[in-house]
Design a protein around this motif. Sequence first.
Motif, PDB file in Angstrom:
ATOM      1  N   GLY A   1      50.711 -61.073 -25.757  1.00 40.50           N
ATOM      2  CA  GLY A   1      50.062 -61.620 -24.625  1.00 40.50           C
ATOM      3  C   GLY A   1      51.121 -60.382 -23.695  1.00 40.50           C
ATOM      4  O   GLY A   1      51.658 -60.525 -23.608  1.00 40.50           O
ATOM      5  N   LYS A   2      50.646 -61.227 -22.011  1.00 46.63           N
ATOM      6  CA  LYS A   2      50.653 -60.656 -21.209  1.00 46.63           C
ATOM      7  C   LYS A   2      52.225 -60.718 -20.499  1.00 46.63           C
ATOM      8  O   LYS A   2      53.052 -59.833 -20.685  1.00 46.63           O
ATOM      9  N   GLU A   3      52.834 -61.597 -21.800  1.00 45.45           N
ATOM     10  CA  GLU A   3      54.190 -61.952 -21.187  1.00 45.45           C
ATOM     11  C   GLU A   3      54.543 -60.343 -22.491  1.00 45.45           C
ATOM     12  O   GLU A   3      56.425 -60.566 -22.092  1.00 45.45           O
ATOM     13  N   LEU A   4      54.838 -60.383 -23.480  1.00 45.18           N
ATOM     14  CA  LEU A   4      54.438 -59.119 -24.331  1.00 45.18           C
ATOM     15  C   LEU A   4      54.028 -58.523 -25.715  1.00 45.18           C
ATOM     16  O   LEU A   4      52.899 -59.091 -25.477  1.00 45.18           O
ATOM     17  N   ASP A   5      54.216 -57.408 -24.695  1.00 52.98           N
ATOM     18  CA  ASP A   5      52.985 -56.189 -25.623  1.00 52.98           C
ATOM     19  C   ASP A   5      54.059 -55.755 -26.722  1.00 52.98           C
ATOM     20  O   ASP A   5      55.123 -54.717 -27.027  1.00 52.98           O
ATOM     21  N   LEU A   6      53.307 -56.549 -27.991  1.00 58.53           N
ATOM     22  CA  LEU A   6      54.162 -56.505 -29.356  1.00 58.53           C
ATOM     23  C   LEU A   6      54.162 -54.845 -29.722  1.00 58.53           C
ATOM     24  O   LEU A   6      55.098 -54.371 -30.529  1.00 58.53           O
ATOM     25  N   THR A   7      53.066 -53.990 -28.916  1.00 61.00           N
ATOM     26  CA  THR A   7      52.583 -52.848 -29.214  1.00 61.00           C
ATOM     27  C   THR A   7      53.831 -52.191 -29.142  1.00 61.00           C
ATOM     28  O   THR A   7      54.581 -51.206 -29.761  1.00 61.00           O
ATOM     29  N   VAL A   8      53.767 -51.965 -28.087  1.00 59.29           N
ATOM     30  CA  VAL A   8      55.109 -51.513 -27.386  1.00 59.29           C
ATOM     31  C   VAL A   8      56.497 -52.452 -27.913  1.00 59.29           C
ATOM     32  O   VAL A   8      57.245 -51.503 -28.227  1.00 59.29           O
ATOM     33  N   ALA A   9      56.830 -53.383 -28.164  1.00 60.75           N
ATOM     34  CA  ALA A   9      57.714 -54.137 -28.851  1.00 60.75           C
ATOM     35  C   ALA A   9      57.973 -53.262 -29.995  1.00 60.75           C
ATOM     36  O   ALA A   9      58.981 -53.247 -30.587  1.00 60.75           O
ATOM     37  N   ALA A  10      57.021 -53.390 -30.851  1.00 59.64           N
ATOM     38  CA  ALA A  10      57.328 -52.730 -32.205  1.00 59.64           C
ATOM     39  C   ALA A  10      57.602 -51.082 -32.160  1.00 59.64           C
ATOM     40  O   ALA A  10      58.943 -50.608 -33.029  1.00 59.64           O
ATOM     41  N   ALA A  11      57.395 -50.389 -31.730  1.00 53.25           N
ATOM     42  CA  ALA A  11      57.673 -49.178 -31.959  1.00 53.25           C
ATOM     43  C   ALA A  11      59.044 -48.983 -30.657  1.00 53.25           C
ATOM     44  O   ALA A  11      59.607 -48.530 -31.280  1.00 53.25           O
ATOM     45  N   GLY A  12      59.520 -48.950 -29.940  1.00 55.65           N
ATOM     46  CA  GLY A  12      60.877 -49.557 -29.216  1.00 55.65           C
ATOM     47  C   GLY A  12      61.974 -49.863 -29.729  1.00 55.65           C
ATOM     48  O   GLY A  12      62.919 -49.114 -30.263  1.00 55.65           O
TER      49      GLY A  12
ATOM     50  N   GLY B   1      56.515 -46.693 -36.709  1.00 57.54           N
ATOM     51  CA  GLY B   1      56.856 -47.466 -35.838  1.00 57.54           C
ATOM     52  C   GLY B   1      55.806 -48.004 -35.067  1.00 57.54           C
ATOM     53  O   GLY B   1      55.776 -48.679 -34.322  1.00 57.54           O
ATOM     54  N   MET B   2      54.891 -48.417 -36.329  1.00 52.17           N
ATOM     55  CA  MET B   2      53.877 -49.177 -35.676  1.00 52.17           C
ATOM     56  C   MET B   2      53.624 -50.809 -36.288  1.00 52.17           C
ATOM     57  O   MET B   2      54.331 -50.962 -37.558  1.00 52.17           O
ATOM     58  N   ALA B   3      53.353 -51.683 -36.074  1.00 48.29           N
ATOM     59  CA  ALA B   3      53.261 -53.231 -35.785  1.00 48.29           C
ATOM     60  C   ALA B   3      52.272 -53.300 -37.112  1.00 48.29           C
ATOM     61  O   ALA B   3      50.227 -52.825 -36.750  1.00 48.29           O
ATOM     62  N   LEU B   4      52.434 -53.710 -38.109  1.00 46.27           N
ATOM     63  CA  LEU B   4      50.454 -53.559 -39.095  1.00 46.27           C
ATOM     64  C   LEU B   4      50.000 -55.050 -39.184  1.00 46.27           C
ATOM     65  O   LEU B   4      49.513 -54.892 -39.665  1.00 46.27           O
ATOM     66  N   GLY B   5      51.230 -55.970 -38.421  1.00 51.48           N
ATOM     67  CA  GLY B   5      50.376 -57.376 -37.850  1.00 51.48           C
ATOM     68  C   GLY B   5      51.214 -57.865 -36.673  1.00 51.48           C
ATOM     69  O   GLY B   5      51.959 -57.290 -36.760  1.00 51.48           O
TER      70      GLY B   5
ATOM     71  N   THR C   1      61.770 -50.112 -33.195  1.00 48.59           N
ATOM     72  CA  THR C   1      61.553 -48.949 -34.263  1.00 48.59           C
ATOM     73  C   THR C   1      62.706 -47.906 -34.172  1.00 48.59           C
ATOM     74  O   THR C   1      63.605 -48.585 -34.950  1.00 48.59           O
ATOM     75  N   ASP C   2      63.141 -47.651 -32.571  1.00 52.69           N
ATOM     76  CA  ASP C   2      64.810 -47.134 -32.454  1.00 52.69           C
ATOM     77  C   ASP C   2      65.447 -47.797 -32.625  1.00 52.69           C
ATOM     78  O   ASP C   2      66.676 -46.987 -32.440  1.00 52.69           O
ATOM     79  N   VAL C   3      65.396 -48.549 -32.215  1.00 52.04           N
ATOM     80  CA  VAL C   3      67.022 -49.978 -32.563  1.00 52.04           C
ATOM     81  C   VAL C   3      67.220 -49.446 -33.690  1.00 52.04           C
ATOM     82  O   VAL C   3      68.125 -49.495 -34.449  1.00 52.04           O
TER      83      VAL C   3
END
Length: 123
Positions: free
Chosen positions: A37-48, A28-32, A50-52
């Motif tokens: 930014g404020k509009e989209l937290d890519l770390t949270v999106a990467a983890a979420g 679930g980790m983002a490698l890059g 991953t479940d999909v």
Amino acid sequence: MADMDTALKQAMQIDGAIGVALVDYTSGMALGTVGGGKELDLTVAAAGNTDVVRAKLRAMELLALKETIEDILITLDTQYHLIRPLTGRAGKGLFIYLALNKARANLAMARHQLRSIEEDLDV
């Protein structure tokens, strides 16, 4: 062959790109990441997301589908979210996640460009 940083920068050149990440769906980790930014937290999106990916792979296994996932599209009110699992041996267990502004993006073109980026990516 493009390295990860080059591929992520190329993905950000797609019309309407908000952010892009290369994600390991086993952890679930983002490698890059680039953008977000404020509009989209890519770390949270990467983890979420991953479940999909895991859920879809599990469903395909239960259905005994012998296919591969080309991409997964999530359509929101103002955004498209594209998830593209990498198909090469070196990319096993990874996916590219791309968020697009729906008003500025051409979905068909974005899918085509993301496919080209994925094919050229050397992880």
